[in-house]
Scaffold this active site. Structure first.
Site, PDB file in Angstrom:
ATOM      1  N   TRP A 231       0.808  -1.227   0.000  1.00 27.02           N
ATOM      2  CA  TRP A 231       0.000   0.000   0.000  1.00 27.02           C
ATOM      3  C   TRP A 231       0.837   1.271   0.000  1.00 27.02           C
ATOM      4  O   TRP A 231       1.826   1.376   0.729  1.00 27.02           O
ATOM      5  CB  TRP A 231      -0.869  -0.009   1.259  1.00 27.02           C
ATOM      6  CG  TRP A 231      -1.562   1.276   1.532  1.00 27.02           C
ATOM      7  CD1 TRP A 231      -1.065   2.340   2.250  1.00 27.02           C
ATOM      8  CD2 TRP A 231      -2.873   1.657   1.107  1.00 27.02           C
ATOM      9  NE1 TRP A 231      -1.999   3.346   2.297  1.00 27.02           N
ATOM     10  CE2 TRP A 231      -3.115   2.955   1.608  1.00 27.02           C
ATOM     11  CE3 TRP A 231      -3.875   1.019   0.358  1.00 27.02           C
ATOM     12  CZ2 TRP A 231      -4.324   3.633   1.388  1.00 27.02           C
ATOM     13  CZ3 TRP A 231      -5.071   1.697   0.137  1.00 27.02           C
ATOM     14  CH2 TRP A 231      -5.287   2.982   0.651  1.00 27.02           C
ATOM     15  N   MET A 232       0.393   2.276  -0.761  1.00 24.05           N
ATOM     16  CA  MET A 232       0.975   3.623  -0.731  1.00 24.05           C
ATOM     17  C   MET A 232      -0.137   4.641  -0.561  1.00 24.05           C
ATOM     18  O   MET A 232      -1.169   4.534  -1.213  1.00 24.05           O
ATOM     19  CB  MET A 232       1.703   3.885  -2.045  1.00 24.05           C
ATOM     20  CG  MET A 232       1.993   5.348  -2.357  1.00 24.05           C
ATOM     21  SD  MET A 232       2.452   5.617  -4.110  1.00 24.05           S
ATOM     22  CE  MET A 232       4.183   5.240  -4.098  1.00 24.05           C
TER      23      MET A 232
ATOM     24  N   ASP B  41      -0.134   9.113   0.935  1.00 20.98           N
ATOM     25  CA  ASP B  41       0.469  10.438   0.719  1.00 20.98           C
ATOM     26  C   ASP B  41       1.954  10.473   0.336  1.00 20.98           C
ATOM     27  O   ASP B  41       2.762   9.768   0.942  1.00 20.98           O
ATOM     28  CB  ASP B  41       0.402  11.263   2.009  1.00 20.98           C
ATOM     29  CG  ASP B  41      -0.925  11.201   2.703  1.00 20.98           C
ATOM     30  OD1 ASP B  41      -1.853  10.589   2.175  1.00 20.98           O
ATOM     31  OD2 ASP B  41      -1.022  11.773   3.801  1.00 20.98           O
TER      32      ASP B  41
HETATM   33  C1  FRU Z   1      -3.938  11.888   4.540  1.00 21.36           C
HETATM   34  C2  FRU Z   1      -3.627  11.189   5.859  1.00 21.36           C
HETATM   35  C3  FRU Z   1      -2.747  12.071   6.717  1.00 21.36           C
HETATM   36  C4  FRU Z   1      -2.034  11.098   7.590  1.00 21.36           C
HETATM   37  C5  FRU Z   1      -1.833   9.923   6.659  1.00 21.36           C
HETATM   38  C6  FRU Z   1      -1.888   8.591   7.327  1.00 21.36           C
HETATM   39  O1  FRU Z   1      -4.214  11.046   3.495  1.00 21.36           O
HETATM   40  O2  FRU Z   1      -4.819  10.842   6.514  1.00 21.36           O
HETATM   41  O3  FRU Z   1      -3.441  13.073   7.424  1.00 21.36           O
HETATM   42  O4  FRU Z   1      -0.814  11.605   8.054  1.00 21.36           O
HETATM   43  O5  FRU Z   1      -2.843  10.008   5.681  1.00 21.36           O
HETATM   44  O6  FRU Z   1      -1.511   7.583   6.456  1.00 21.36           O
END
Ligand code: FRU
Length: 496
Positions: A36-37, A39
């Site tokens: 999974w990827m 942000d």
């Molecule tokens: C945004 C988010 C961020 C958090 C991360 C967790 O997509 O919800 O706020 O740091 O993903 O994976």
């Protein structure tokens, strides 16, 4: 120091990740090394290369306790994986190393700042995430977490902030040489706030100051904020959760928001003068930018959206999640403009072009096909006195499949529709954007990679991004119109 957890993940990604055939990945968009990827994190230029980290759960194709994956590139197009940089291996981040960013310190080390998450059991038996900001120092490959983590806790937030939403620190060195961080937090009712912190050394930070509060206009918590100066304006990019729709500008669910305005560093207040969505497509969230060494402000985003991820049934040892093409930003006429990084032009091959093609029924053009393609299309009404009613371009078409981009000049609506892309889930398949035009004159630059489409409309005044997991046999591109369209087209294959 390498922890057991980090060693395990580094071995796993070599063993399992390298089994994924390169031709089953996007050709020039960064995808998860394995699993999974989400942000983009730590987008930076360090020791002569672009670095991009990402939220990463290697062991499955669904979200799980976050690690930081890592890749580097010389040109933002060709990416090389490096070993995972962070694992959730400390007391203060055992439930996840959430999003963050990177900066180079004076002593030449690269510093990562990220959100450490740990779950806390509440009196009523429920659990809440405690989110605190943490540091790690490294040489571009290996990173050591700071011994005094966390460096920012809820006690550093201004009054009136909830202790449970405090994350996604974005760091930069300001023109005055001070380190700055913006991070997301919220009131107890989850009304978004963005808070700015200052530091002279990047390690010891002031108490946070409120930069802006939402006051219930754009969704709830504003995730992944980024704040920078661009073309004489200040720009805040963020990804709000739980949006309500507004015309064709904002849609329900997780969205993106660009605020453009003035910022006064004396009182620390940002005053927006304009708001817009960052992208008008389906799969786009959690942007992060870098100021490149040549002065360009370049943005990248997760080419996915929380509302469109559930339901894919994938082999847990394959990849899920990809980044957008990096995009150069500018502010023109008070709006945000985006164009694919110019480096993309270096992989253009096999130019095919046509001028004044008369489109009314459905047609194909010799040499215009493929799934890794850069196309520039200019449309106008073939008959000046009678504007066309509708233009349709189908791509990734073949057999039962196609995805289409259509345009109705009458109401100025451009629509992307991937219902027939091969999707077997009841996720969002269509989205409409309002693209005003004079008599149907519109320009579309379309970037197709194996599993995505990114349309840059009218020189990037608006963009429409979506992914599509269509069988690679579907290579056709067709054009049709109701009424008569005159089309110019220049098309290249993209060959990384
Ligand atoms: C945004 C988010 C961020 C958090 C991360 C967790 O997509 O919800 O706020 O740091 O993903 O994976």
């Amino acid at each position: 120091m390498d922890s057991e957890k980090l060693r395990e993940v580094r071995e796993y990604e070599i063993q399992i990740g390298s089994r994924i055939p390169p031709e089953e990945r996007p050709a020039f968009h960064l995808s998860s090394r394995v699993g999974w990827m989400n942000d983009p994190n730590g987008f930076s230029f360090y020791k002569g290369q672009y670095h991009l980290f990402y939220q990463y759960f290697p062991y499955n194709t669904v979200w799980g306790p976050c690690h930081w994956g890592h890749a580097v590139s010389d040109d933002l197009i060709h990416w090389e994986y490096l070993p995972a940089a962070l694992a959730p291996d400390q007391d203060y981040d055992k439930d996840g190393c959430f999003s963050g960013s990177a900066v180079e310190l004076d002593d030449g080390r690269q510093m990562l700042i990220y959100t450490g998450v740990l779950k806390k059991e509440m009196e009523d038996g429920s659990t809440r995430d405690i989110q605190q900001q943490c540091l790690a120092f490294g040489d571009g490959v290996n990173y050591e977490k700071y011994g005094k983590n966390p460096i920012m806790t809820v006690d550093d937030l201004p009054d009136g902030c909830s202790p449970y939403d405090f994350r996604d620190p974005k760091i930069w060195i300001d023109e005055d040489g001070t380190y700055r961080v913006v991070a997301c937090c919220a009131t107890v009712g989850r009304d978004a706030k963005i808070v700015m912190f200052r530091s002279s050394d990047g390690i010891n930070w002031s108490k946070g100051k409120l930069l802006i509060q939402n006051f219930d206009r754009f969704g709830k918590v504003w995730e992944c904020p980024d704040f920078f100066r661009l073309d004489e304006k200040w720009v805040l990019l963020t990804s709000p959760m739980d949006m309500l729709p507004e015309g064709f500008e904002y849609h329900n669910g997780n969205g993106t928001l660009c605020l453009i305005g003035e910022y006064n560093d004396e009182d620390g207040i940002f005053t927006p003068q304009h708001d817009q969505a960052i992208d008008y497509g389906i799969d786009f969230y959690a942007t992060q930018t870098i100021l490149a060494p040549d002065g360009r402000r370049i943005m990248i985003a997760w080419m996915q959206n929380w509302d469109t991820t559930p339901g894919y049934r994938l082999d847990p040892t394959t990849w899920f999640g990809q980044m957008t093409i990096p995009r150069e930003l500018s502010v023109k006429n008070g709006r945000l403009y985006q164009r694919p990084v110019r480096e993309l032009e270096q992989i253009r091959r096999n130019k095919v072009s046509y001028e004044n093609v008369y489109v009314n029924g459905e047609m194909e053009l010799d040499g215009i096909r493929g799934r890794c393609v850069d196309m520039e299309i200019e449309l106008r009404s073939a008959d000046e006195n009678q504007p066309y009613e509708m233009f349709v371009m189908k791509f990734a078409a073949g057999g039962r499949y196609y995805t289409m981009l259509s345009y109705h000049p009458g109401d100025g609506i451009m629509k992307i529709d991937r219902k027939f892309s091969g999707s077997r889930r009841a996720i969002i398949h269509q989205r409409r954007a309002e693209i005003p035009s004079k008599d149907g004159a519109v320009k579309i630059r379309m970037i197709l990679d194996r599993y995505s489409a990114e349309a840059f409309i009218n020189d990037g005044a608006q963009t429409i991004t979506a992914n599509l997991y269509t069988d690679m046999g579907a290579q056709r591109i067709t054009f049709s119109a109701k009424g008569a369209v005159s089309m110019n087209i220049v098309k290249y294959d993209l060959v990384p």
